[in-house]
Design a protein around this motif. Structure first.
Motif: not given
Length: 733
Positions: A107-108, A173-174, A177-179, A258-262
């Motif tokens: 998935l990551a 988290d992985a 981290n892709k949003g 980070p604002i980019t993190k899902g």
């Protein structure tokens, strides 16, 4: 804050996301929905008494829901749903540690920004002494058990092949981290401290004792178990440094991200010191398969209203637990709770489905999860936009599965039964009435050695009360251990594990919750009646009073699970003022806060609609007492803001603040529910039913013979809603 809105179908609305520039439907068309469903049932390394049945049914139900029942335009394509389970159609392998980790890593690797990932883990949880000292505040690792776990030999390795909380957090988290947005549901538990006073035949707890996980010789096992017990003895036992409940897996950050993190939402079946069961569901259905209570309740509430926020879904789960007389477990919900489930549009759900006529039969894509049962009535509407007054006929449910029902046309509401061929093309079936079963199912006490005479007396009294007239309650007796909302036990207090040295040795009739648990800590004690074998009336009278009290309190909770109307633009918020702190903190309906004597509850309600709204606030204590706090009529744009009550030390346990909202017709009398007030418990099926929500409330006080039915219409009233805000009262430290 809970937003209550009129249940109507809104057409052409769209939720604006991404700074208000992209509609939900456009986003849903561009994002990919993924799911990983993990179901662990058989554990070769564990005794067979620890094997489960329900997880594979959980996975099958969730799998079917995601592929067939999520609201448009959300779509989980089969190729994006990975199912790890044994003996479940569509499974891609066993839920081993390696398979689960590989699926998470996959998935990551493939998710993109703004994708959605649903993760569901059903199986056993457990605790082990932390592998890295200082890693956990309580010295314990919470773990999820894949099917290939092995025995615990040493602290450094822990339980081989177990998924540790940090391991799960890193994997999520992985993905984030892709949003991608992640919703994780954990239907497992890790430790339980409650004492079960009576056995429950149909329930199995989803947790494994540490002793069953330990290997090695006798001396090594004894040393390992002592290490665990010593750690547990000094642990905070499920509470953080502020005394609030602590989730099993530490997934959400305490600092900035980070604002980019899902974003992340996590649902937990129980706090770390509780167990969660699996059982045959839905209740009362013949040959019902076993499901996890948490999974089944989530799916049923989501099926009834898919267009809710995660916070509202969590609130609905807690309300259903309350309606089922479950004081434990207390599920936990954390993360981005004000986001909408699956990112759906902000529209109100309508309980309606397309009618499918094929091969001489009619079916709809809704069933037991939607509270449809044989006999349920549905209106036949020409289109999804039609009002109930446009009904061309009615359907009745003949048989129901979890997500599908077979229906037939019937004569109802002065309309003749249509022929199947006369049902309009593209017609919809909409729920036409809501029924609430007020009957209280009571399990008889099991025989207790040395107390056979007392048990026989109790059963004789119960037989008498079950058939008596004008008792103020309606009960159905079942055998010991069978599914029930209330359980009786005959025992002496000093025979209960953890009882005080001065505990009574007198035989007593104990009133226990559905789980059969009894707890004597934190000042709580279940209701009981001392049994005098030679004086029957001393048992009849208090048992009658107690059953009447419990019946009324549980009836009010059940009505909350079936409210069909939510007044438009009425905000209700309860706030807690701590005795030793300034300011007020919100009492979220999706959480179960802990309060102590001296703390206060305040209410803030605003009627932003153009209708009169009556608000009643009641407090249901752990002893089933009902205290009527306030009854006020709110004019359009009016606000109610005042202190309601201060907690005392008279009872401790799971208690509920209840807000009852009813639409008030002009020049009508104010709805006043003070008639429901009662002291606590000391240490005919209707044809058409009432026409209004107010009548259903009155039925609680009058003890309707079997159930109360409210007919739905476009403009009938007064309508209303019941909202429950649970809390746990504990002695002040």
């Amino acid at each position: 804050m809970i937003k209550l809105t009129r249940r109507t179908l809104l057409v052409g609305t769209s939720a604006l996301v991404a700074a208000g520039t992209v509609s939900f439907r456009a986003m849903a068309a561009s994002r990919t929905y993924h799911a990983l469903l993990v179901a662990c049932t058989e554990y070769p390394a564990l005794p067979q008494r620890n094997w489960l049945i329900g997880p594979k049914n959980d996975a099958g139900l969730v799998h079917e829901y995601l592929l067939k029942n999520v609201p448009d335009p959300v779509r989980f394509a089969p190729e994006n749903v990975t199912l790890l389970a044994k003996d479940v159609p569509g499974a891609k392998g066993l839920p081993t540690h390696a398979a689960i980790k590989a699926a998470l890593a996959d998935l990551a690797a493939k998710v993109q920004r703004d994708d959605f990932v649903y993760l569901h883990l059903s199986g056993h949880g457990a605790q082990q002494p932390e592998r890295a000292k200082g890693d956990e505040t309580d010295g314990l690792d919470e773990i999820f058990l894949p099917v290939d776990i092995e025995k615990w030999i040493n602290r450094d390795a822990g339980v081989p092949n177990a998924l540790v909380d940090n391991e799960i957090g890193d994997a999520l988290d992985a993905i984030r981290n892709k949003g991608a947005f992640v919703w994780a549901v954990f239907d497992c538990c890790h430790s339980g401290t409650a004492t079960r006073a009576v056995e429950v035949d149909d329930e199995l707890e989803r947790k494994v004792e540490f002793a069953d996980l330990v290997g090695g010789d006798e001396a090594a096992r004894a040393a390992a178990i002592k290490t665990y017990e010593d750690t547990v003895a000094g642990a905070s036992r499920g509470l953080d440094e502020n005394g609030a409940r602590k989730p099993a897996f530490n997934l959400t950050p305490t600092g900035g991200e980070p604002i980019t993190k899902g974003k992340l939402v996590a649902f937990y079946a129980a706090q770390t010191v509780e167990t969660t069961p699996e059982m045959p569901l839905p209740k009362g259905t013949a040959d019902a398969p076993r499901f996890g209570l948490f999974t089944f309740t989530i799916l049923s509430k989501l099926a009834e209203n898919p267009n809710v926020t995660y916070r509202q879904l969590g609130q609905a789960v807690l309300q259903q637990y309350s309606a089922d007389s479950r004081t434990r477990p207390t599920p936990l919900f954390e993360g981005e709770l004000d986001a909408r489930v699956f990112g759906t549009d902000k529209t109100d759900a309508v309980m309606q489905w397309p009618i499918i006529v094929k091969d001489g039969q009619a079916t709809i894509g809704a069933g037991l999860l939607h509270r449809l049962t044989p006999g349920s009535k549905l209106a036949i509407l020409p289109s999804a936009l039609s009002s109930l007054s446009d009904a061309v006929g009615y359907l009745e449910v003949e048989s129901a599965k979890n997500l599908e029902s077979r229906v037939k046309p019937v004569e109802f509401e002065k309309k003749p039964a249509l022929k199947l061929a006369d049902i309009p093309a593209n017609a919809y079936a909409r729920v036409a009435e809501i029924a609430v079963d007020y009957r209280l199912t009571v399990a008889r006490p099991a025989e207790t050695k040395g107390l056979e005479k007392e048990t026989e007396l109790v059963n004789s009294v119960l037989d008498e009360l079950a058939t008596a007239k004008e008792t103020g309650f309606n009960i159905e007796l079942v055998d010991p251990g069978k599914s029930a909302e209330l359980r009786f036990a005959v025992m002496c207090e000093n025979a209960i594990a953890g009882a005080a040295k001065d505990a009574s040795d007198k035989p007593a009739l104990w009133f226990l919750p559905a789980s059969g648990d009894v707890t004597l800590k934190d000042g709580s004690k279940p209701p009981l009646i001392i049994i005098h074998p030679d004086d029957r009336q001393k048992l009849v009278d208090p048992t009658t009073r107690n059953l009447r009290t419990i019946f009324r309190a549980t009836g009010l909770s059940r009505l909350a699970a079936a409210s069909d109307y939510k007044p438009e633009d009425v905000d209700v918020q309860f706030q807690v003022k701590r005795r030793d702190k300034d300011g007020l903190e919100p009492l979220q309906a999706s959480a179960v806060p802990r309060v102590s004597p001296g703390d206060e509850v305040h209410v803030l309600a605003k009627n932003s609609s153009d209708q009169l709204v009556d608000i009643n606030v009641l407090y249901v204590g752990s002893d089933y007492s009902i205290t009527h706090i306030v009854a006020e009529r709110l004019a359009p744009q009016a606000t109610l803001e005042e202190g309601l009550l201060a907690f005392t030390d008279t009872s401790f346990g799971m208690e509920r603040m209840i807000a009852v909202l009813t639409e008030a017709p002009p020049e009508s009398e104010k709805e006043d529910l003070s008639f429901l007030a009662q002291d606590g418990v000391a240490a005919m099926t209707r044809g058409l039913g009432p026409a209004s929500f107010s009548d259903m409330l009155a039925d609680i006080g009058m003890a309707a013979p079997t159930r109360s039915v409210m007919r739905l219409a476009d403009k009938s009233g007064p309508k209303g809603a019941v909202m429950i805000f649970p809390m746990e009262t504990v002695p002040r430290a």
